[in-house]
Write an enzyme that holds these catalytic residues in place. Structure first.
Site, PDB file in Angstrom:
ATOM      1  CD  GLN A  28      45.500  44.482 -11.731  1.00 49.13           C
ATOM      2  OE1 GLN A  28      45.346  45.092 -10.481  1.00 49.13           O
ATOM      3  NE2 GLN A  28      47.033  45.113 -10.717  1.00 49.13           N
ATOM      4  CD  GLU A 155      48.610  51.832  -4.317  1.00 49.49           C
ATOM      5  OE1 GLU A 155      49.382  51.826  -4.003  1.00 49.49           O
ATOM      6  OE2 GLU A 155      48.463  51.623  -6.132  1.00 49.49           O
ATOM      7  CD  GLU A 326      59.187  25.895 -23.983  1.00 48.27           C
ATOM      8  OE1 GLU A 326      58.566  27.780 -23.920  1.00 48.27           O
ATOM      9  OE2 GLU A 326      58.281  25.939 -25.603  1.00 48.27           O
TER      10      GLU A 326
END
Length: 417
Positions: A28, A155, A326
């Protein structure tokens, strides 16, 4: 604690030794540093350093991160230890300790050198056990003097099912009706892969206990809760089966030295067996069990009754979809995550007293990261977590925060990124 009810929860509700932290995986946060023969870049080191500074500012006392196998041993047993990789992780560990943050290190979080896949099919081959033992030995040698909390494998149940049953994770092996892959056998290969991973875990754990470092070592399981869809005996039995085939699959051997009875009953000879020597190696071998808990699934019996693809189970989780600039303010004002954490921690305190696949498509964590500049901006939940850890908050008024509902994340290690 339903709806908009106020929550009374503060840091002092937990024992002094209870560690609150943050967590990431190498996949990640590190990037593909070897792509196109690319070496370690300034960004590889900078991102971790900035993360450590932010965690320190929040008052976090623990950080769980994972080692990239390919960064440490690019060719496994066929090659040499990569000095640059050792230096990379030494800097992270030293910086954490300097900031008063306890490192929790995961040695295997899904990724491994591609050469091991090409050479002999990675976890389908028992040779992978010895490859993992070498990785563990290398980690203990170079980092064991400072790292006192080790996680062997993250996991294995989630990885095994995703990589060898549905084919969603690499090496993407599966068979119909579970998925549409070029190769694989969804009925057999997950059982072989898990068997090799559990034995690798046992060997690496014994190796650690044979050292003089004196820390703790464990394994982390993906731990969903399973509830019957209806209040019938069949659905209740289905929930028990789901628990056995997902969580007991990883944990039962650590207590009993064997797989759950339900697995033996339904799988028969397809289920690999442990030798007596292996059972003795595995039983009571770890010091702790890590739990990654995300949500609850509702289970329906599909053995004695007909099932359709809809309504058999449901799952909900909290994450933020990637958005245009935005809508950044909407992500930063993440009152739903605050509600989730405060409710979860409240129930956790009460009990004490008595994401890979989607890549960059969704956002977890306490900070918003601009993907182009890598600038971090703290979300509202980061301020809440800091206040909680500093014991500056003892009443959470969800009405004031917007009274919204939410559903997901790790229990103590909040994703940071």
């Amino acid at each position: 604690m339903e709806g908009n009810e106020e929550l009374h929860i503060k840091r002092s509700d937990f024992p002094d030794g209870f560690l609150f932290g943050a967590a990431t995986s190498s996949y990640q946060v590190e990037g593909a540093y070897l792509e196109d023969a690319k070496s370690l870049s300034n960004w590889d080191a900078f991102c971790h350093s900035e993360d450590i500074d932010m965690m320190h500012s929040l008052g976090i006392k623990a950080y769980r991160f994972s080692i990239s196998w390919a960064r440490i041993l690019p060719r496994g047993r066929s090659g040499e230890v990569n000095p640059a990789g050792i230096t990379f992780y030494n800097k992270i560990i030293d910086n954490l300790i300097l900031k008063g943050i306890e490192p929790f290190v995961t040695m295997h979080h899904f990724d491994f050198p591609q050469e091991l896949e090409v050479k002999y099919g990675s976890w389908l081959n028992p040779e992978m056990q010895e490859e993992f033992v070498l990785l563990a030995e290398t980690c203990y040698k170079y980092f064991g003097d400072r790292v006192k909390y080790w996680i062997t494998i993250n996991e294995p149940n989630l990885f095994t099912n995703a990589a060898y049953e549905s084919g969603d994770f690499p090496p993407a092996r599966c068979s119909e009706p579970f998925g549409n892959c070029l190769a694989g056998n969804s009925d057999v290969e997950p059982l072989i892969v898990m068997h090799n991973m559990l034995l690798a875990n046992g060997k690496a754990t014994k190796l650690y206990h044979d050292t003089t470092h004196g820390g703790s070592i464990g394994i982390v399981v993906s731990c969903l809760m399973y509830e019957p869809l209806t209040n019938t005996d069949l659905d209740r039995e289905a929930a028990e089966r789901a628990f056995a085939f997902n969580i007991g699959w990883v944990l039962d051997h650590l207590i009993y030295g064997d797989y759950p009875e339900e697995m033996h009953k339904y799988l028969g000879s397809r289920l690999p067996s442990f030798s007596l020597e292996e059972k003795n190696l595995l039983k009571n071998s770890i010091d702790f069990i890590g739990i990654n808990h995300y949500s609850t699934m509702y289970t329906k019996d599909c053995i004695n009754s007909s099932c359709s693809s809809t309504g058999a189970h449901a799952i909900q989780g909290y994450s933020s979809p990637d958005v245009c600039k935005e809508r950044v303010d909407e992500i930063l004002n993440d009152v739903k995550r605050i509600e989730f954490h405060s409710k979860y921690l409240a129930f956790l305190a009460k009990s004490l007293s008595y994401e890979w696949l989607q890549g960059y498509d969704v956002r977890f964590g306490l900070y918003y990261v601009d993907r182009k500049t890598l600038t971090r901006r703290s979300k509202l939940s980061a301020k809440w977590y800091k206040d909680f850890l500093m014991n500056n908050i003892d009443l959470i008024d969800m009405k004031a925060l917007g009274g919204r509902r939410s559903f997901q994340n790790n229990v103590m290690m909040l994703r940071n990124g």
